[in-house]
Design an enzyme around this catalytic site. Structure first.
Site, short mmCIF file in Angstrom:
data_model
loop_
_atom_site.label_atom_id
_atom_site.label_comp_id
_atom_site.label_asym_id
_atom_site.label_seq_id
_atom_site.Cartn_x
_atom_site.Cartn_y
_atom_site.Cartn_z
N HIS A 169 -2.54 -1.32 -4.46
CA HIS A 169 -3.77 -1.18 -4.57
C HIS A 169 -4.53 0.10 -4.39
CE1 HIS A 169 -4.43 -1.86 0.36
NE2 HIS A 169 -3.99 -0.77 -0.03
N SER A 184 0.66 -1.19 0.01
CA SER A 184 0.10 -0.09 0.18
C SER A 184 0.75 1.37 0.01
CB SER A 184 -1.07 0.03 1.13
OG SER A 184 -2.03 0.86 1.12
#
Length: 195
Positions: free
Chosen positions: A123, A98
Site C-alpha cells: 500500500h 507494507s
C-alpha cells in the site's frame, strides 16, 4: 519480544547454550518479526553487517513476518541489504505487509520466497501531520517523495509498471503467496526446506 527459547548444542568442548536467535545467526538466518522501527532496524542492520564480516560471499537468509512499520527504518534495512556483498535471500513466513512486503521484494533476484499460506500486502505510505500550514506542507511533500521512491523500487523489483504499482498501492492490496509470485514480488513459493 517475550520469552526467548534457548537451545543446547554439544561440541567437542562440552555443551553450549544459545538463545535461539544467536543459534540461527550461526546459520546465517536473520529473523525480522513484528513492527519495523528504529530499534528493530538497528538490530537487523547489525546482524547483516556481522554476517558480511564473517563471510562476504555466503548468502544470508532474511525471514520476514512483519505488519510493516516506519519507512525510514525499513529503508535503512533496504540500503544495508544492497550495501553488503552477500546476496540476501528473503523468505515470508506468516505475513509481509507494507514495509515488510517492500523488503521481501528487495531480496536478491531469484532468491525471494514465501511459504504457501503467507499473506503479502502493499500500500502507499501512511503518515500524519499537525502544526503550522508550512510544516504540514513540508511533511506532505516528504511523504509524497517517499511514496514515489518506494513505488519506483517496487516497480523495478516486480517488473510491474510504475502506473500499475501506483494504482495497486492506492489502497491495501493483499496477495496470497501464489499471487505475489505472479505479481513479481517473489520468485518462488516454497513447500519444503531443501537444505
Amino acid at each position: 519480544m517475550g520469552y526467548i527459547p534457548y537451545v543446547i548444542e554439544n561440541t567437542d568442548r562440552g555443551e553450549r547454550s544459545y538463545d535461539i536467535y544467536s543459534r540461527l545467526l550461526k546459520d546465517r538466518i536473520v529473523l525480522l518479526s513484528g513492527e519495523i522501527n528504529d530499534s528493530v532496524a538497528s538490530s537487523i542492520v547489525a546482524q547483516l553487517l556481522f554476517l558480511e564480516a564473517e563471510d562476504p560471499e555466503k548468502d544470508i537468509g532474511l525471514y520476514i513476518n512483519s505488519p510493516g512499520g516506519v519507512i525510514t527504518s525499513g529503508l535503512s534495512i533496504y540500503d544495508t541489504m544492497n550495501f553488503i556483498r552477500p546476496d540476501v535471500s528473503t523468505i515470508c513466513i506468516g505475513q509481509a505487509a507494507s514495509m515488510g512486503a517492500f523488503l521481501l521484494s528487495c531480496g536478491a533476484k531469484g532468491k525471494r520466497f514465501s511459504l504457501p499460506h503467507s499473506r503479502i500486502m502493499i500500500h502507499q505510505p501512511l503518515g500524519g501531520a499537525q502544526g503550522q500550514a508550512s510544516d504540514i506542507e513540508i511533511i506532505s511533500n516528504e511523504i509524497l517523495r517517499l511514496k514515489g521512491l518506494m513505488n519506483s523500487i517496487l516497480a523495478q523489483n516486480s517488473g510491474q509498471s510504475l502506473e500499475q504499482i501506483a494504482k495497486d498501492t492506492d489502497r491495501d492490496f493483499y496477495m496470497s503467496a501464489k499471487e505475489a509470485k505472479e505479481y513479481g514480488l517473489i520468485d518462488k513459493v516454497l513447500q519444503k526446506n531443501v537444505k
